[in-house]
Design a protein around this motif. Structure first.
Motif, short mmCIF file in Angstrom:
data_model
loop_
_atom_site.label_atom_id
_atom_site.label_comp_id
_atom_site.label_asym_id
_atom_site.label_seq_id
_atom_site.Cartn_x
_atom_site.Cartn_y
_atom_site.Cartn_z
N TRP A 1 83.78 38.47 64.88
CA TRP A 1 84.54 39.67 65.22
C TRP A 1 85.57 40.34 64.08
CZ3 TRP A 1 89.78 40.69 66.24
CH2 TRP A 1 89.78 41.96 66.66
N ARG A 2 86.47 39.21 63.70
CA ARG A 2 87.43 39.64 62.69
C ARG A 2 86.72 39.99 61.30
NH1 ARG A 2 91.08 42.69 61.06
NH2 ARG A 2 92.69 41.53 59.25
N LEU A 3 85.67 39.20 61.00
CA LEU A 3 85.01 39.64 59.87
C LEU A 3 84.64 41.25 59.70
CD1 LEU A 3 82.75 36.65 58.56
CD2 LEU A 3 84.34 37.68 57.20
N ASP A 4 83.89 41.36 60.85
CA ASP A 4 83.59 43.11 60.82
C ASP A 4 84.74 43.98 60.81
OD1 ASP A 4 81.00 41.81 61.11
OD2 ASP A 4 80.91 42.00 63.35
N LYS A 5 85.96 43.50 60.89
CA LYS A 5 86.79 44.29 60.69
C LYS A 5 87.67 44.80 59.52
CE LYS A 5 87.30 45.00 65.15
NZ LYS A 5 86.85 46.21 65.89
N LEU A 6 86.97 43.57 58.57
CA LEU A 6 87.50 43.79 57.16
C LEU A 6 86.96 44.92 56.36
CD1 LEU A 6 87.50 39.96 56.14
CD2 LEU A 6 89.42 41.44 57.33
N GLU A 7 87.45 45.30 55.23
CA GLU A 7 86.81 46.31 54.40
C GLU A 7 85.70 45.57 53.67
OE1 GLU A 7 89.85 45.99 50.64
OE2 GLU A 7 90.63 46.83 52.44
N PRO A 8 84.60 46.43 53.22
CA PRO A 8 83.26 45.77 52.74
C PRO A 8 83.46 44.64 51.47
CG PRO A 8 83.11 48.25 53.12
CD PRO A 8 84.42 47.65 53.66
N GLU A 9 84.28 45.22 50.66
CA GLU A 9 84.64 43.91 49.45
C GLU A 9 85.16 42.67 50.03
OE1 GLU A 9 86.54 43.71 45.07
OE2 GLU A 9 86.44 45.60 46.02
N SER A 10 86.25 42.72 50.62
CA SER A 10 86.88 41.56 51.36
C SER A 10 85.88 40.75 52.17
CB SER A 10 88.16 41.88 52.10
OG SER A 10 88.98 42.40 51.24
N LYS A 11 85.11 41.59 53.01
CA LYS A 11 84.11 41.02 53.85
C LYS A 11 83.17 40.05 53.32
CE LYS A 11 80.80 42.02 57.62
NZ LYS A 11 80.24 43.15 58.25
N ALA A 12 82.63 40.30 52.16
CA ALA A 12 81.65 39.72 51.44
C ALA A 12 82.58 38.47 50.80
CB ALA A 12 81.13 40.44 50.12
N MET A 13 83.48 38.60 50.39
CA MET A 13 84.22 37.52 49.81
C MET A 13 84.59 36.61 50.84
SD MET A 13 86.42 38.83 46.59
CE MET A 13 87.25 40.20 47.56
N VAL A 14 85.24 37.00 51.77
CA VAL A 14 85.60 35.91 52.99
C VAL A 14 84.41 35.28 53.66
CG1 VAL A 14 86.98 36.07 54.93
CG2 VAL A 14 87.99 37.21 53.49
N GLN A 15 83.45 36.10 53.71
CA GLN A 15 82.07 35.44 54.39
C GLN A 15 81.69 34.15 53.71
OE1 GLN A 15 79.48 38.36 56.58
NE2 GLN A 15 77.90 37.22 55.60
N GLU A 16 81.53 34.37 52.30
CA GLU A 16 81.06 33.29 51.54
C GLU A 16 82.05 32.18 51.50
OE1 GLU A 16 79.26 32.89 46.95
OE2 GLU A 16 80.05 34.64 47.72
#
Length: 372
Positions: free
Chosen positions: A332-347
């Motif tokens: 849920w929190r990941l989906d709130k991140l901006e796209p660039e941050s989301k990709a990095m944090v997800q990895e």
């Protein structure tokens, strides 16, 4: 095989005259600085206590309910003290120089203690971070260079080292290992001459370029760096010393807990290298963090830990115990991140929690998101 508590049961009756200081003794003394010694009289301002006296004072002063309220890692520390105080090997060590400071302007803590051993040497122990999410965040934040804790560690070493005539060993676990490295590398030459060994127990490294500021060879040859085979914290940033890689009874990121490190006799159980998952995680971390400037790293770390904190957990273990509920909160929190941050944090989440994620009965959509 056992851990440092078992070591005290097995070899606590063996004095330093009978068997010299070893790498396991180092880890015990590195963990000793996690003790909450505030309020214990006789270990500040140049005063010392025998360790057995310190133990009596500690358990008379501290209430059981306070000890039980601590995290899983820290709950083992009082038992470590009990066993040390009952052992022939440690009970006549003299403890002093205790400091514990909250550096409120930077939201950081610095703590250290000095232990004089019966063999005539002194071990200076710098406290690290505990197994809380906040503690892990502090380790990651070291990627942004020198912090006030570094400067306090250097001041502490130089103050203690000037009047201590004995040879020194310096060490710590987690952030404490990093502080020990910094202080030893930066201290004045007269104190460097007294240093026998610097022990870095799964501590993070330093930003690129740190080791080129001054001549470091004199100290680096005295460094023993120890990491578990699935190390995350101990592989952060740049290191100039190859590690001794050892076994742990835990898996993945929980191997950072020093009480899980496997011991046989006076030594750790050696491993040939990092696990494949740890190597992959190391590549991920360096891929993102090494190529960033200070502001970008700070932003990434803030975003990463906002995802972990979304679970409501206070420790890494609590995240894992939360199972699918923890995963849902992180997603849920990941989906709130901006796209660039989301990709990095997800990895990064995938790398940090790979072993846990593989065992979770997660929906197919989340499997595609988190698992390669």
């Amino acid at each position: 095989m056992g851990n440092i508590l078992d070591y005290l049961d097995w070899r606590g009756d063996i004095t330093f005259e009978q068997a010299p200081f070893n790498e396991v003794d180092n880890l015990i003394l590195a963990c000793f600085s996690y003790l909450e010694l505030d309020g214990i009289r006789g270990i500040q301002d140049g005063n010392t206590l025998y360790l057995e006296e310190l133990s009596e004072n500690f358990f008379a002063e501290k209430k059981d309910e306070k000890i039980k309220a601590q995290t899983t890692f820290l709950k083992n520390i009082p038992e470590l003290l009990r066993k040390m105080a009952r052992s022939d090997r440690y009970r006549k060590c003299r403890v002093g120089g205790f400091v514990n400071e909250i550096l409120s302007s930077e939201i950081q803590q610095f703590a250290a203690v000095t232990i004089e051993l019966p063999d005539g040497t002194v071990y200076i122990s710098f406290r690290g971070t505990d197994d809380t999410i906040t503690g892990w965040k502090e380790d990651f934040n070291l990627s942004n260079g020198i912090v006030p804790s570094h400067k306090r560690a250097l001041e502490y070493l130089e103050k203690e080292g000037r009047y201590i005539q004995s040879m020194l060993r310096i060490g710590g676990h987690s952030k404490g290992g990093n502080l020990a490295m910094y202080a030893a590398l930066q201290c004045e030459e007269e104190i460097q001459e007294k240093i026998l060994t610097v022990y870095d127990n799964d501590g993070p490294g330093f930003p690129e370029g740190f080791f080129y500021v001054r001549d470091t060879e004199k100290i680096l040859k005295k460094v023993t760096r120890i990491i578990p085979e699935a190390s995350v914290i101990g592989m952060l940033l740049t290191h100039q010393k190859e590690p001794v890689i050892i076994g742990s009874t835990q898996k993945g990121i929980l191997q950072h807990d020093a009480f899980t490190w496997e011991i046989m006799g006076p030594s750790f159980i050696r491993k040939e290298g990092l696990t494949r998952k740890a190597e992959t995680m190391d590549l991920r971390l360096h891929k993102w963090i090494d190529g960033m400037n200070e502001e970008q790293r700070a932003h990434l770390i803030t975003e990463l830990f906002s995802v972990l904190e979304a679970t409501g957990a206070e420790t890494i273990q609590q995240i894992l115990d939360g199972g699918v509920k923890s995963l849902a909160a992180m997603a849920w929190r990941l989906d709130k991140l901006e796209p660039e941050s989301k990709a990095m944090v997800q990895e990064l989440i995938t790398g940090l929690f790979a072993s846990w994620l593989e065992l979770l009965p997660m929906p197919e959509l989340d499997k595609k998101r988190f698992l390669p």
